[in-house]
Design a protein around this motif. Sequence first.
Motif, short mmCIF file in Angstrom:
data_model
loop_
_atom_site.label_atom_id
_atom_site.label_comp_id
_atom_site.label_asym_id
_atom_site.label_seq_id
_atom_site.Cartn_x
_atom_site.Cartn_y
_atom_site.Cartn_z
N LYS A 157 37.10 42.33 40.35
CA LYS A 157 38.48 41.91 40.54
C LYS A 157 39.38 43.14 40.52
CE LYS A 157 42.08 39.22 40.90
NZ LYS A 157 42.34 38.48 42.16
N ARG A 158 40.15 43.27 41.58
CA ARG A 158 41.09 44.39 41.70
C ARG A 158 42.50 43.85 41.87
NH1 ARG A 158 40.99 49.75 43.00
NH2 ARG A 158 38.72 49.74 43.19
N PHE A 159 43.44 44.43 41.13
CA PHE A 159 44.85 44.14 41.30
C PHE A 159 45.49 45.38 41.91
CE2 PHE A 159 43.62 41.38 37.74
CZ PHE A 159 44.10 40.14 38.18
N ASP A 160 45.84 45.32 43.18
CA ASP A 160 46.36 46.49 43.90
C ASP A 160 45.37 47.65 43.74
OD1 ASP A 160 48.63 45.08 44.72
OD2 ASP A 160 49.67 45.53 42.85
N GLN A 165 41.36 48.44 38.99
CA GLN A 165 40.10 47.70 38.93
C GLN A 165 40.04 47.00 37.57
OE1 GLN A 165 37.63 47.88 41.59
NE2 GLN A 165 36.87 46.05 40.57
N ALA A 166 40.25 45.68 37.54
CA ALA A 166 40.26 44.92 36.28
C ALA A 166 38.87 44.57 35.81
CB ALA A 166 41.10 43.66 36.44
N THR A 183 40.54 38.10 32.42
CA THR A 183 40.45 38.03 33.88
C THR A 183 39.13 37.41 34.30
OG1 THR A 183 41.86 39.99 34.13
CG2 THR A 183 40.49 39.38 36.01
N GLU A 237 42.03 32.83 39.10
CA GLU A 237 42.07 34.10 39.81
C GLU A 237 40.91 34.11 40.80
OE1 GLU A 237 44.33 36.33 39.58
OE2 GLU A 237 45.31 36.02 37.63
N THR A 253 37.53 39.58 43.96
CA THR A 253 37.56 40.40 45.16
C THR A 253 36.15 40.80 45.59
OG1 THR A 253 38.00 42.31 43.73
CG2 THR A 253 39.88 41.29 44.81
#
Length: 364
Positions: free
Chosen positions: A11-14, A17-18, A44, A53, A56
Amino acid sequence: MASISFHNIAKRFDTAQAVADFNLDIADGEFVVLVGPSGCGKTTSLRMLAGLEQPTGGSIHLDGQDITHVPSKSRALAMVFQSYALYPHMSVGENISFALSLQRVPKAQIVPQVQQAAALLGIEHLLDRKPRALSGGQRQRVAVARAIIRNPKAFLFDEPLSNLDAKLRHSARVEIRKLQQKLGTTTVYVTHDQIEAMTMADRIVVMEGGRIRQVGTPMELYRKPNSKFVAAFLGSPPTNFITGQCIHNNGRVRFVNDRMEIPLNPGVASGEVTLGIRPEHVTPVHASQDQIRISGGIRFVEALGAETLIDIDLGQSQNVTRTLTARLAGQHNLAPGSTLEIGFSPRDSMLFDAQGDAVPEAFA
């Protein structure tokens, strides 16, 4: 009830890398706790499982079915949030029954199910009250009852006890675990509190920086952490760490610093290493015991009744004051400023290399 599998979840937010390379299999009926410091990716990961959520990368399976792109409402999962998310204008009974009302279940069927769920949590006398008239512990029970009534395949808990005081957290931990064992429902539980993780989980997943660092039973992780990070995170008070060097000389391998020397097995590579010692393994020296002995000045004493915590000054190294914490059973007449000789056994210790990874079977 159901099994759950994460396959290469990311999972990436902008640009951030979360979560990365998250792989985990959860058995039917298992209670798994995701634990780690703030920002490690545990919430997350739970929200991706809940469908709140979208990953990605990778896939999530529930009972063998790929649910990665299935809408949250269609996943047959029930989530209990940190804030409990109760509707303030509804009574307790209406909050508990809300999901069934949305499904247009007849009222005659809803009422006994609400009564049953409320009875499991001991809140049947609160059904007519509004959330504002409840204590924090009562609100938490309402949120759990609302999850139970949906008869989900799995329960998801996102730090549900963080708003409770210490006494209520203890009783709530016991209640949630007993309830899960009674129902046999697969449960994924997120917390930053290592005590919750140690006391509730069948298995613990320790996370750092969006990645899994170690997975195992509470005692596996406590006794054999695979890294300095896991050893530091699990345990209260935290693990003591003493830096030194692994020296190879004339066929002998030793841990060495300015205060101690400990034999090591030949397989330990030379270089910078760190010794890890749990506070309960640091004890006053007894003549009959084979211990590594060291003396220091007592800096602070915490008399807790059933146990006593002592911070011991080992002097300075490179202008940094080193301390060691001892956790002694019972009560002890010790005063700050006095000197105490303490000891520990190498067989109770851990060794970590310069990268922070555990060195297995390090001690001779």
